[in-house]
Design a protein around this motif. Structure first.
Motif, PDB file in Angstrom:
ATOM      1  N   MET A 119       0.833  -1.214   0.000  1.00  0.00           N
ATOM      2  CA  MET A 119       0.000   0.000   0.000  1.00  0.00           C
ATOM      3  C   MET A 119       0.864   1.258   0.000  1.00  0.00           C
ATOM      4  SD  MET A 119      -2.602   1.263   3.019  1.00  0.00           S
ATOM      5  CE  MET A 119      -1.257   1.788   4.074  1.00  0.00           C
ATOM      6  N   LEU A 120       1.884   1.283   0.856  1.00  0.00           N
ATOM      7  CA  LEU A 120       2.742   2.466   0.945  1.00  0.00           C
ATOM      8  C   LEU A 120       3.543   2.663  -0.339  1.00  0.00           C
ATOM      9  CD1 LEU A 120       3.993   1.979   4.618  1.00  0.00           C
ATOM     10  CD2 LEU A 120       2.326   3.662   3.815  1.00  0.00           C
ATOM     11  N   VAL A 121       4.007   1.565  -0.933  1.00  0.00           N
ATOM     12  CA  VAL A 121       4.736   1.663  -2.207  1.00  0.00           C
ATOM     13  C   VAL A 121       3.801   2.177  -3.303  1.00  0.00           C
ATOM     14  CG1 VAL A 121       5.874   0.309  -4.017  1.00  0.00           C
ATOM     15  CG2 VAL A 121       6.461  -0.081  -1.613  1.00  0.00           C
ATOM     16  N   GLU A 122       2.559   1.708  -3.292  1.00  0.00           N
ATOM     17  CA  GLU A 122       1.584   2.178  -4.284  1.00  0.00           C
ATOM     18  C   GLU A 122       1.277   3.660  -4.082  1.00  0.00           C
ATOM     19  OE1 GLU A 122      -0.769   2.414  -7.461  1.00  0.00           O
ATOM     20  OE2 GLU A 122       0.475   0.676  -6.932  1.00  0.00           O
ATOM     21  N   GLU A 123       1.206   4.089  -2.823  1.00  0.00           N
ATOM     22  CA  GLU A 123       0.998   5.511  -2.541  1.00  0.00           C
ATOM     23  C   GLU A 123       2.166   6.344  -3.094  1.00  0.00           C
ATOM     24  OE1 GLU A 123      -1.660   7.381  -0.319  1.00  0.00           O
ATOM     25  OE2 GLU A 123      -2.380   5.873  -1.737  1.00  0.00           O
ATOM     26  N   CYS A 124       3.373   5.810  -2.977  1.00  0.00           N
ATOM     27  CA  CYS A 124       4.541   6.497  -3.549  1.00  0.00           C
ATOM     28  C   CYS A 124       4.440   6.553  -5.073  1.00  0.00           C
ATOM     29  CB  CYS A 124       5.835   5.794  -3.131  1.00  0.00           C
ATOM     30  SG  CYS A 124       6.319   6.107  -1.417  1.00  0.00           S
ATOM     31  N   ALA A 125       4.030   5.432  -5.669  1.00  0.00           N
ATOM     32  CA  ALA A 125       3.887   5.402  -7.128  1.00  0.00           C
ATOM     33  C   ALA A 125       2.840   6.407  -7.586  1.00  0.00           C
ATOM     34  CB  ALA A 125       3.509   3.989  -7.579  1.00  0.00           C
ATOM     35  N   ALA A 126       1.753   6.517  -6.809  1.00  0.00           N
ATOM     36  CA  ALA A 126       0.696   7.473  -7.163  1.00  0.00           C
ATOM     37  C   ALA A 126       1.203   8.908  -7.101  1.00  0.00           C
ATOM     38  CB  ALA A 126      -0.497   7.298  -6.227  1.00  0.00           C
ATOM     39  N   GLY A 127       2.232   9.133  -6.292  1.00  0.00           N
ATOM     40  CA  GLY A 127       2.812  10.472  -6.186  1.00  0.00           C
ATOM     41  C   GLY A 127       4.029  10.662  -7.072  1.00  0.00           C
ATOM     42  N   GLY A 128       4.315   9.677  -7.911  1.00  0.00           N
ATOM     43  CA  GLY A 128       5.461   9.799  -8.816  1.00  0.00           C
ATOM     44  C   GLY A 128       6.801   9.817  -8.098  1.00  0.00           C
ATOM     45  N   VAL A 129       6.851   9.185  -6.936  1.00  0.00           N
ATOM     46  CA  VAL A 129       8.086   9.198  -6.148  1.00  0.00           C
ATOM     47  C   VAL A 129       9.181   8.394  -6.855  1.00  0.00           C
ATOM     48  CG1 VAL A 129       9.131   8.457  -3.959  1.00  0.00           C
ATOM     49  CG2 VAL A 129       6.856   9.509  -3.966  1.00  0.00           C
ATOM     50  N   ASN A 130      10.355   8.958  -6.868  1.00  0.00           N
ATOM     51  CA  ASN A 130      11.525   8.295  -7.448  1.00  0.00           C
ATOM     52  C   ASN A 130      12.181   7.465  -6.346  1.00  0.00           C
ATOM     53  OD1 ASN A 130      13.837   7.577  -8.770  1.00  0.00           O
ATOM     54  ND2 ASN A 130      14.481   9.651  -9.289  1.00  0.00           N
ATOM     55  N   LEU A 131      11.803   6.180  -6.252  1.00  0.00           N
ATOM     56  CA  LEU A 131      12.302   5.285  -5.205  1.00  0.00           C
ATOM     57  C   LEU A 131      13.613   4.666  -5.657  1.00  0.00           C
ATOM     58  CD1 LEU A 131      12.005   3.687  -2.567  1.00  0.00           C
ATOM     59  CD2 LEU A 131      10.514   2.083  -3.785  1.00  0.00           C
TER      60      LEU A 131
END
Length: 400
Positions: A119-131
């Motif tokens: 869920m947290l990784v998906e939230e990052c993806a939704a925000g375009g986070v560069n992980l």
């Protein structure tokens, strides 16, 4: 093309892809910021995955500021009031993650902690986070309003930097004191870190209890003014179980832990037992309230042999007092290797309780376990991670 020395590559750099870092990065990204999330591990959320026996005790319904330890006991109030357990539950439910209350307000996934990480990784993806994972953070510099972070062979530049690298608890997962070194570099003080929510060790005469390894009982454990009614577990090294983990956060070397082995029995219980069953031995009487092996050992230690009817009332009162206030003097704890969290950390004296920002260094923030705010056992530390991360993300995205 490599960035020039003064051109930001991102709006925010978040160090640490644990609970607080993932949540903060995702929120900031969804609020319009270009976010880089960096971690030396090869996968995000490793500590989340082992929490709650693999089911992640992700919050506690009874979250309140007085359930946190800090040199400033009021510091957590602002963040906790603005992002509550209900807020995180709503997010969990939005992702269709089933959960249940186990006990004392502790909420767990029905399935797996992997669901919270996903869920947290998906939230990052939704925000375009560069992980970005799997490289070491090298130098971190600050000049001209910009932070420059060396990550592997790259240099990332941003006007905002979030320290979310936690503390040294559970080093086998890669935990270090990196957050404290970085904080000191920028002039922030650090409250001496120590293991918290950790088993306590016994030595000397008290080590006789080792023969009870594996025996547990519901007790009230006291340390100073703190008291917790939960299970205590005897181990081959000392004391563990929820009640002990709770008081361990309050315990300091040289101090004592008091245990009430008779929390459900009325006052003068042994005198009443003497009147009702005078031929009963103390060990048998205790066996009605405690596991047999523990009852026998405690009876031996208080030194009352023979039948209750043959024992003076004064001796029985003394034994009951001892059983209700049994003092252990731990020789130490099992250390950061077995600690669930770290107490102490980046001092709140240099941080804003509203934004989690460093007052003397604009654009620098610290969140989660890295900060000198430590919750009780049972989901409180995750709620602090979410709440502090939320406070920082909102402040960063309101930053001009």
């Amino acid at each position: 093309m490599a960035p020039t020395h003064n051109v930001p590559t991102h709006d925010v750099i978040v160090l640490g892809a644990g609970a607080a870092g993932l949540f903060c990065a995702g929120l900031a990204g969804q609020r319009g910021k270009r976010v880089a999330l960096l971690d030396h591990a090869d996968a995000p959320g490793k500590k989340i995955l082992i929490s709650g026996g693999g089911r992640c005790n992700f919050t506690n319904l009874y979250t309140a500021p007085d359930r946190y330890l800090s040199e400033n006991p009021h510091f957590a109030r602002s963040a906790l009031s603005r992002y509550t357990p209900a807020d995180f539950i709503a997010l969990v439910e939005r992702y269709g993650i089933a959960w249940h209350e186990k006990t004392l307000g502790q909420l767990f996934c029905d399935g797996s902690a992997k669901q919270i990480v996903a869920m947290l990784v998906e939230e990052c993806a939704a925000g375009g986070v560069n992980l970005r994972l799997g490289a070491q953070v090298g130098g971190v510099e600050h000049a001209d309003g910009l932070f420059r972070v060396q990550f592997g062979s790259e240099t990332l530049i941003a006007p905002a930097l979030v320290i979310a690298t936690g503390g040294p608890a559970i080093p086998k997962l890669g935990a270090t004191g990196f957050a404290y070194d970085l904080a000191r570099k920028f002039g922030l003080k650090v409250v001496q870190p120590r293991p918290a929510l950790v088993p306590l060790t016994l030595s000397g005469e008290e080590a006789l209890f080792r023969e009870l390894s594996g025996v547990s009982a519901e007790v009230v454990a006291h340390c100073g003014k703190a008291a917790f009614r939960e299970a205590a577990l005897f181990t081959h090294r000392g004391l563990s179980g929820p009640a002990i983990l709770q008081v361990s956060s309050y315990w300091r070397h040289g101090g004592c832990v008091e245990i009430d082995f008779l929390p459900d029995q009325p006052q003068d219980w042994l005198l009443a037992a003497k009147r009702e069953r005078p031929r009963l031995a103390l060990a048998k009487a205790l066996g009605a309230a405690l596991p047999e092996r523990l009852a026998v050992r405690l009876a031996e230690h208080v030194g009352i042999e023979g039948e209750l009817g043959q024992t003076q009332d004064k001796a029985l009162r003394g034994a009951e007092t001892q059983l209700r206030r049994w003092r252990f003097a731990p020789s130490g704890s099992e250390g950061f290797a077995k600690a669930e969290v770290t107490a102490g950390g980046i001092s709140t004296a240099g941080l804003s309780s509203r934004t989690m920002g460093a007052q003397a260094v604009p654009g620098l923030y610290a969140v989660g376990e890295a900060v000198d705010v430590t919750g009780w056992l049972g989901g409180y530390n995750f709620q602090w991670a979410w709440a502090s991360a939320y406070a920082a993300a909102v402040a960063i995205t309101d930053f001009p």
